[in-house]
Design a protein around this motif. Structure first.
Motif, short mmCIF file in Angstrom:
data_model
loop_
_atom_site.label_atom_id
_atom_site.label_comp_id
_atom_site.label_asym_id
_atom_site.label_seq_id
_atom_site.Cartn_x
_atom_site.Cartn_y
_atom_site.Cartn_z
N ASP A 226 0.96 -1.39 0.06
CA ASP A 226 0.01 0.17 -0.25
C ASP A 226 0.92 1.28 0.03
O ASP A 226 1.99 1.14 0.79
N ASP A 228 0.37 5.09 0.73
CA ASP A 228 -0.66 6.11 1.45
C ASP A 228 -0.69 7.39 0.91
O ASP A 228 -1.60 8.27 0.65
N VAL A 252 -12.41 -1.22 3.61
CA VAL A 252 -11.30 -1.06 4.72
C VAL A 252 -10.54 -2.50 4.29
O VAL A 252 -9.32 -2.49 4.64
N TYR A 253 -10.87 -3.73 4.25
CA TYR A 253 -10.40 -4.86 4.14
C TYR A 253 -9.46 -4.59 2.98
O TYR A 253 -8.06 -5.09 2.77
N GLN A 255 -8.37 -2.27 1.21
CA GLN A 255 -7.26 -0.97 1.34
C GLN A 255 -6.30 -1.64 1.95
O GLN A 255 -5.11 -1.63 1.97
N LYS A 256 -6.65 -2.11 3.35
CA LYS A 256 -5.42 -2.54 4.44
C LYS A 256 -4.75 -3.74 4.02
O LYS A 256 -3.48 -3.86 4.22
N SER A 257 -5.55 -4.62 3.14
CA SER A 257 -4.85 -5.66 2.82
C SER A 257 -4.05 -5.84 1.34
O SER A 257 -2.91 -6.47 1.36
N GLY A 259 -3.97 -2.61 -0.49
CA GLY A 259 -3.78 -1.26 -1.20
C GLY A 259 -4.89 -0.99 -2.45
O GLY A 259 -4.71 -0.10 -3.33
N HIS A 261 -8.56 0.18 -3.71
CA HIS A 261 -9.44 1.07 -3.28
C HIS A 261 -10.97 0.85 -4.15
O HIS A 261 -10.98 0.56 -5.14
#
Length: 307
Positions: A226, A228, A252-253, A255-257, A259, A261
């Motif tokens: 990811d 930022d 959220v899953y 994005q955090k896992s 990257g 969107h």
């Protein structure tokens, strides 16, 4: 801030700018082909098993038992049985459009580089240098097979790269679990994916929740991380409006896992065919241009240094 599901979500600025810079890649899955009547992975597996029944390779009792397995296992076992019985498993006969849809004409009109896990040839964007009002599938540059995976081809708008092989080259088609795992263990495949997700803005189209495993495997093997500061990976996915909470959790899953969107759109009015309208609207906003010479030189230097 809650991102409410819309029937026509706006195109993110990052995607618009990537098209202008020649850095946009459309990553197309089975959900797009299903719009023209081709089978899902489950449907393709079912068709393969039914052909074994018709050829006397298995009986209806075996068919019912095998249908309880996941599609990847079904296809793998169907392939093993066909080899054992000496009856070729010809999946190409099932890869034909059965009705019309605006999905591919609009994807093709964008004229971006396309990567796909589909075997069929519905993707046929006209290369920029040969742009004309009428698309000609014969003029499309297609690449398939591990030996033909070149990151440099991603810089040529209009190229179609069949990551899992294509129907005109059966030897390149990734069908069984063994093929699938071996394919993604190839260093050349991992390098290609790494270049793709590092240097380009990627939009996943036609990947529903049922294809999450394929998508996640591709992202894992690419080694993506990811960032930022820059949004580079987007996934279009349908939801009902009453699934707003699920949509927020999955955003959220992803994005955090990985990257990625997630861009959800509401399917309440047209179900999965809402994707046709989304792509039609997006195509009007995207103006793909050739990549700059400076970017080309930079990529060539990196490729040469990696070899």
């Amino acid at each position: 801030m809650t991102d409410l599901l819309k029937t026509l979500p706006p195109v993110p600025d990052e995607i618009i700018e990537a098209a202008k810079d020649g850095r946009l890649v459309l990553f197309v899955g089975a959900g797009a082909s299903m719009m023209v009547g081709m089978p899902s992975w489950g449907g393709l597996a079912g068709a393969a098993l039914n052909s074994l029944v018709e050829n006397g390779c298995i009986n209806y009792s075996e068919l019912e038992q095998l249908k309880k397995l996941d599609p990847k296992k079904q296809l793998s076992i169907a392939d093993f049985i066909s080899q054992e019985k000496g009856t070729p498993l010809d999946l190409r006969q099932h890869l034909k459009a059965r009705w019309s849809s605006s999905i591919y004409p609009n994807i093709n009109s964008i004229k971006a580089t396309c990567v796909t896990t589909n075997y069929d040839h519905e993707l046929s964007p006209q290369p920029l240098e040969d742009a004309s009002e009428k698309e000609t599938k014969a003029s499309v540059v297609r690449k398939s097979g591990v030996e033909n995976l070149q990151a440099a081809d991603l810089k040529v708008p209009g190229t179609v790269i069949h990551l899992h092989g294509d129907m005109d080259n059966p030897d390149t088609m990734i069908v069984t679990t063994r093929d699938y795992l071996a394919h993604y263990d190839e260093i050349k495949v991992q390098h290609f994916l790494s270049e793709l997700f590092r240097d380009f803005v990627v939009v996943f189209i036609g990947y529903g929740l049922e294809e999450t495993e394929i998508l996640e495997h591709i992202l894992r093997r690419s080694g993506v991380k990811d960032n930022d500061n820059e949004r580079q990976r987007f996934l279009l996915q349908p939801f009902f409006k009453n699934e707003q909470s699920l949509y927020e959790r999955l955003k959220v899953y992803h994005q955090k896992s990985f990257g990625v969107h997630l861009i959800g759109y509401a399917r309440d009015e047209k179900d999965y065919r809402q994707l046709e309208d989304v792509i039609e609207q997006w195509a009007l906003k995207l103006n793909v241009r050739p990549p700059s010479l400076v970017d080309d030189i930079d990529m060539m230097d990196r490729i040469l240094n990696d070899e």
